[in-house]
Design an enzyme around this catalytic site. Sequence first.
Site, mmCIF file in Angstrom:
data_model
loop_
_atom_site.group_PDB
_atom_site.id
_atom_site.type_symbol
_atom_site.label_atom_id
_atom_site.label_comp_id
_atom_site.label_asym_id
_atom_site.label_seq_id
_atom_site.Cartn_x
_atom_site.Cartn_y
_atom_site.Cartn_z
ATOM 1 N N SER A 1 -0.756 -16.007 6.385
ATOM 2 C CA SER A 1 -0.507 -17.390 5.954
ATOM 3 C C SER A 1 0.852 -17.508 5.278
ATOM 4 N N GLU B 1 -2.976 -34.682 2.336
ATOM 5 C CA GLU B 1 -3.143 -35.445 1.090
ATOM 6 C C GLU B 1 -4.625 -35.497 0.712
ATOM 7 N N TRP C 1 -4.004 -28.836 -1.178
ATOM 8 C CA TRP C 1 -4.265 -27.612 -0.407
ATOM 9 C C TRP C 1 -2.984 -27.029 0.180
ATOM 10 N N ALA D 1 3.131 -23.093 13.979
ATOM 11 C CA ALA D 1 2.228 -22.305 13.127
ATOM 12 C C ALA D 1 0.886 -22.067 13.812
ATOM 13 N N ASP E 1 -23.317 -9.211 9.273
ATOM 14 C CA ASP E 1 -24.764 -9.049 9.428
ATOM 15 C C ASP E 1 -25.117 -7.629 9.871
ATOM 16 N N GLU F 1 -4.509 -26.254 9.541
ATOM 17 C CA GLU F 1 -3.731 -26.422 10.793
ATOM 18 C C GLU F 1 -4.536 -27.183 11.837
ATOM 19 N N PHE G 1 -10.240 -39.935 18.126
ATOM 20 C CA PHE G 1 -10.103 -39.589 16.706
ATOM 21 C C PHE G 1 -10.627 -40.706 15.834
HETATM 22 P P1 TGC Z 1 -0.234 -38.925 17.924
HETATM 23 O O1 TGC Z 1 -0.118 -40.378 18.238
HETATM 24 O O2 TGC Z 1 -1.021 -38.043 18.797
HETATM 25 O O3 TGC Z 1 1.245 -38.312 17.791
HETATM 26 C C1 TGC Z 1 2.236 -38.885 16.967
HETATM 27 C C2 TGC Z 1 3.580 -38.372 17.468
HETATM 28 O O4 TGC Z 1 3.638 -36.954 17.331
HETATM 29 C C3 TGC Z 1 3.784 -36.336 18.624
HETATM 30 N N1 TGC Z 1 2.903 -35.145 18.608
HETATM 31 C C4 TGC Z 1 3.344 -33.906 18.557
HETATM 32 N N2 TGC Z 1 4.580 -33.406 18.569
HETATM 33 C C5 TGC Z 1 4.692 -32.073 18.505
HETATM 34 N N3 TGC Z 1 3.647 -31.238 18.398
HETATM 35 C C6 TGC Z 1 2.392 -31.709 18.369
HETATM 36 N N4 TGC Z 1 1.340 -30.884 18.242
HETATM 37 C C7 TGC Z 1 2.198 -33.110 18.467
HETATM 38 N N5 TGC Z 1 1.101 -33.902 18.465
HETATM 39 C C8 TGC Z 1 1.554 -35.150 18.558
HETATM 40 C C9 TGC Z 1 3.336 -37.372 19.617
HETATM 41 O O5 TGC Z 1 3.941 -37.158 20.867
HETATM 42 C C10 TGC Z 1 3.812 -38.634 18.959
HETATM 43 O O6 TGC Z 1 5.218 -38.713 19.131
HETATM 44 P P2 TGC Z 1 5.936 -40.140 19.320
HETATM 45 O O7 TGC Z 1 7.359 -39.800 19.616
HETATM 46 O O8 TGC Z 1 5.219 -40.804 20.452
HETATM 47 O O9 TGC Z 1 5.745 -40.859 18.018
HETATM 48 O O10 TGC Z 1 -0.772 -38.822 16.438
HETATM 49 P P3 TGC Z 1 -2.182 -39.203 15.854
HETATM 50 O O11 TGC Z 1 -1.965 -39.972 14.588
HETATM 51 O O12 TGC Z 1 -3.060 -39.793 16.933
HETATM 52 O O13 TGC Z 1 -2.780 -37.791 15.390
HETATM 53 C C11 TGC Z 1 -3.224 -36.908 16.249
HETATM 54 C C12 TGC Z 1 -3.867 -35.711 15.474
HETATM 55 C C13 TGC Z 1 -5.224 -36.079 14.895
HETATM 56 C C14 TGC Z 1 -4.034 -34.635 16.534
HETATM 57 C C15 TGC Z 1 -2.948 -35.233 14.347
HETATM 58 O O14 TGC Z 1 -2.883 -36.144 13.328
HETATM 59 C C16 TGC Z 1 -3.372 -33.886 13.805
HETATM 60 O O15 TGC Z 1 -3.000 -32.854 14.352
HETATM 61 N N6 TGC Z 1 -4.157 -33.850 12.678
HETATM 62 C C17 TGC Z 1 -4.466 -32.613 11.991
HETATM 63 C C18 TGC Z 1 -3.526 -32.420 10.846
HETATM 64 C C19 TGC Z 1 -3.250 -30.974 10.554
HETATM 65 O O16 TGC Z 1 -3.390 -30.113 11.375
HETATM 66 N N7 TGC Z 1 -2.781 -30.702 9.345
HETATM 67 C C20 TGC Z 1 -2.364 -29.395 8.993
HETATM 68 C C21 TGC Z 1 -1.622 -29.397 7.696
HETATM 69 S S1 TGC Z 1 -0.589 -27.976 7.439
HETATM 70 C C22 TGC Z 1 -1.643 -26.713 7.207
HETATM 71 O O17 TGC Z 1 -2.816 -26.787 7.330
HETATM 72 C C23 TGC Z 1 -0.992 -25.436 6.859
HETATM 73 S S2 TGC Z 1 -2.046 -24.112 6.563
HETATM 74 C C24 TGC Z 1 -0.905 -22.895 6.787
HETATM 75 C C25 TGC Z 1 -1.284 -21.552 6.414
HETATM 76 O O18 TGC Z 1 -1.603 -21.267 5.245
HETATM 77 O O19 TGC Z 1 -1.203 -20.683 7.338
HETATM 78 P P1 FAD Z 2 -10.823 -34.062 6.319
HETATM 79 O O1 FAD Z 2 -9.674 -34.515 7.120
HETATM 80 O O2 FAD Z 2 -11.317 -34.952 5.243
HETATM 81 O O3 FAD Z 2 -12.029 -33.700 7.294
HETATM 82 C C1 FAD Z 2 -13.375 -33.547 6.825
HETATM 83 C C2 FAD Z 2 -14.286 -33.270 8.024
HETATM 84 O O4 FAD Z 2 -14.266 -34.409 8.899
HETATM 85 C C3 FAD Z 2 -13.850 -32.077 8.874
HETATM 86 O O5 FAD Z 2 -14.982 -31.373 9.296
HETATM 87 C C4 FAD Z 2 -13.167 -32.720 10.067
HETATM 88 O O6 FAD Z 2 -13.204 -31.913 11.236
HETATM 89 C C5 FAD Z 2 -14.013 -33.954 10.238
HETATM 90 N N1 FAD Z 2 -13.329 -35.040 10.946
HETATM 91 C C6 FAD Z 2 -12.125 -35.573 10.656
HETATM 92 N N2 FAD Z 2 -11.819 -36.556 11.529
HETATM 93 C C7 FAD Z 2 -12.858 -36.640 12.397
HETATM 94 C C8 FAD Z 2 -13.142 -37.447 13.542
HETATM 95 N N3 FAD Z 2 -12.294 -38.368 13.979
HETATM 96 N N4 FAD Z 2 -14.308 -37.253 14.188
HETATM 97 C C9 FAD Z 2 -15.197 -36.313 13.774
HETATM 98 N N5 FAD Z 2 -14.984 -35.514 12.696
HETATM 99 C C10 FAD Z 2 -13.829 -35.685 12.029
HETATM 100 N N6 FAD Z 2 -2.133 -28.515 4.331
HETATM 101 C C11 FAD Z 2 -0.777 -28.613 4.239
HETATM 102 O O7 FAD Z 2 -0.218 -29.687 4.451
HETATM 103 N N7 FAD Z 2 -0.027 -27.527 3.909
HETATM 104 C C12 FAD Z 2 -0.559 -26.309 3.664
HETATM 105 O O8 FAD Z 2 0.161 -25.349 3.387
HETATM 106 C C13 FAD Z 2 -1.986 -26.173 3.726
HETATM 107 N N8 FAD Z 2 -2.579 -24.995 3.398
HETATM 108 C C14 FAD Z 2 -3.952 -24.931 3.318
HETATM 109 C C15 FAD Z 2 -4.557 -23.780 2.811
HETATM 110 C C16 FAD Z 2 -5.946 -23.726 2.676
HETATM 111 C C17 FAD Z 2 -6.580 -22.498 2.082
HETATM 112 C C18 FAD Z 2 -6.738 -24.817 3.100
HETATM 113 C C19 FAD Z 2 -8.239 -24.767 2.984
HETATM 114 C C20 FAD Z 2 -6.143 -25.956 3.597
HETATM 115 C C21 FAD Z 2 -4.742 -26.034 3.688
HETATM 116 N N9 FAD Z 2 -4.112 -27.210 4.109
HETATM 117 C C22 FAD Z 2 -2.747 -27.329 4.065
HETATM 118 C C23 FAD Z 2 -4.907 -28.395 4.385
HETATM 119 C C24 FAD Z 2 -5.587 -28.403 5.747
HETATM 120 O O9 FAD Z 2 -4.669 -28.621 6.772
HETATM 121 C C25 FAD Z 2 -6.666 -29.491 5.704
HETATM 122 O O10 FAD Z 2 -7.700 -29.022 4.864
HETATM 123 C C26 FAD Z 2 -7.210 -29.839 7.072
HETATM 124 O O11 FAD Z 2 -6.211 -30.427 7.873
HETATM 125 C C27 FAD Z 2 -8.419 -30.802 6.962
HETATM 126 O O12 FAD Z 2 -8.135 -31.860 6.115
HETATM 127 P P2 FAD Z 2 -9.177 -32.222 4.933
HETATM 128 O O13 FAD Z 2 -9.436 -30.978 4.165
HETATM 129 O O14 FAD Z 2 -8.636 -33.366 4.166
HETATM 130 O O15 FAD Z 2 -10.503 -32.632 5.678
#
Ligand code: TGC
Ligand code: FAD
Length: 399
Positions: A107, A149, A178, A258, A352, A379, A399
């Site tokens: 990570s 957020e 997070w 990532a 287990d 992610e 979504f």
């Molecule tokens: P959507 O309308 O699909 O897309 C908006 C714009 O973004 C473009 N796009 C992408 N571009 C590059 N890579 C991708 N994977 C892309 N996905 C979409 C898309 O083409 C569009 O571009 P434009 O030019 O038309 O504006 O967006 P949406 O609002 O419908 O959302 C889609 C959804 C749900 C898949 C997206 O919001 C999503 O992926 N949600 C999950 C959020 C998430 O993964 N958060 C992670 C936070 S970081 C983290 O967790 C770090 S942990 C790291 C660690 O410790 O290892």
């Molecule tokens: P929510 O979005 O509130 O989701 C709650 C539940 O609802 C989930 O089960 C989800 O699958 C489900 N759900 C959501 N939408 C739908 C739908 N449309 N239909 C059906 N089910 C749905 N984020 C960063 O930006 N940067 C970081 O470095 C980072 N590091 C992290 C490290 C750790 C240890 C953890 C636990 C999280 C980290 N995150 C980071 C945040 C992470 O990306 C989020 O936790 C993740 O994207 C889910 O968001 P949430 O926790 O707000 O859950």
Amino acid sequence: MAEAAPTGKSVPKAALDPLDLYGVRAALSEEERLVQDSVARLVDTEVLPVIQEAFEQHRFPRELVPKLAELGLLGSSLAGYDCAGLNAVCYGLICQELERGDSGIRSFVSVQSSLCMYPIHAFGSEEQKQRYLPRMARGEVIGCFGLTEPQGGSDPANMKTHAKRRGGDWVLNGAKMWITNGAIADLAVVWAVTPEGIRGFLVEKGSPGFTAPEIEHKFSLRASVTAALYLDNVVVPEERVLPGVVGLKGPLSCLTQARYGITWGVIGAAQACLRQMLDYTASRTLFGRALAQNQTIQVRLADMARRITSAQLLSLHLGRMKDEGTMQPVQVSLAKWNNCRMALDIARDARDMLGGAGISAEYVPIRHMLNLESVITYEGTETIHQLTVGRELTGFNAF
Ligand code: TGC
Ligand code: FAD
């Protein structure tokens, strides 16, 4: 109790590597094998000896950062700016070996490389690249990535953190939740809504109004720092805004990098569990025979190998597509979903099969299992990736 007597037929020991049944290693270039071997050595000599204690103490082993940097593992796939410029398969192998040690170490490298250095490299000004990238590659500047957020990370389009222009500066307000590395980061890449759309801001540690308290009491990723970020009228000068991207595609394209690495990383965690189970089931005797001689145990071990093999082939092919420039985000979603599920299921099953010993940190499965509960969530949760694939198949956005 009777002396353990082998039952059933014995077969000649297979020449295949049980952790690589399809010979993925043979499909690697010499450079890729060298990279894998050097990271494997680092994990064996520096990570494994400290990781159990670090996990138990809820401590990120920060002393490893210079060693990760020295091997060129920070920003390893970026070109120039003192980065190693390795291909995508090398980056994957780096993640795999690190996560064989612990998801928390992978990570750290994912966030530094794919979520902080990548956006600066892809979207930053020349001045921003010069200012941050070489020092980040040396591990002197640690980064974090603020997208999620408190009100819901799955839907980042609904973010509340916002930035308004004030003269030549921007003023940021909001909260992120997070955030990996947050409390130890020198630099936060913060995504915020502006009148022009979502933009990326480079917020330096110590900026007035910026705080990053650590989130305590985690049962997962205990050897990793996770924090909240609070932005209370934080002033960011124009030259600290990423000029090259506006809109959600900025942060989402970082996530693609990532997530790709995670598809490989979790294979390492699963391999660590299978390795330990092969040893354990061969040496533990129950009902007068080795545990490994029971059919149901063999089925479970075989199922682990089957799922690891599928994941390896998926990630290798994905990596080759990434290097050719043909990889698409939905393909990364499918692999992130498949491989995280694979690794989590294997870690739970391994726990287990250890019986009571499975709850002890002296065996690796429970630590990997607890870590993977985060990895399958961050992610993009499993559901988010399933719905991404569903959207691709049907054309309907559910979504
Ligand atoms: P959507 O309308 O699909 O897309 C908006 C714009 O973004 C473009 N796009 C992408 N571009 C590059 N890579 C991708 N994977 C892309 N996905 C979409 C898309 O083409 C569009 O571009 P434009 O030019 O038309 O504006 O967006 P949406 O609002 O419908 O959302 C889609 C959804 C749900 C898949 C997206 O919001 C999503 O992926 N949600 C999950 C959020 C998430 O993964 N958060 C992670 C936070 S970081 C983290 O967790 C770090 S942990 C790291 C660690 O410790 O290892
Ligand atoms: P929510 O979005 O509130 O989701 C709650 C539940 O609802 C989930 O089960 C989800 O699958 C489900 N759900 C959501 N939408 C739908 C739908 N449309 N239909 C059906 N089910 C749905 N984020 C960063 O930006 N940067 C970081 O470095 C980072 N590091 C992290 C490290 C750790 C240890 C953890 C636990 C999280 C980290 N995150 C980071 C945040 C992470 O990306 C989020 O936790 C993740 O994207 C889910 O968001 P949430 O926790 O707000 O859950």
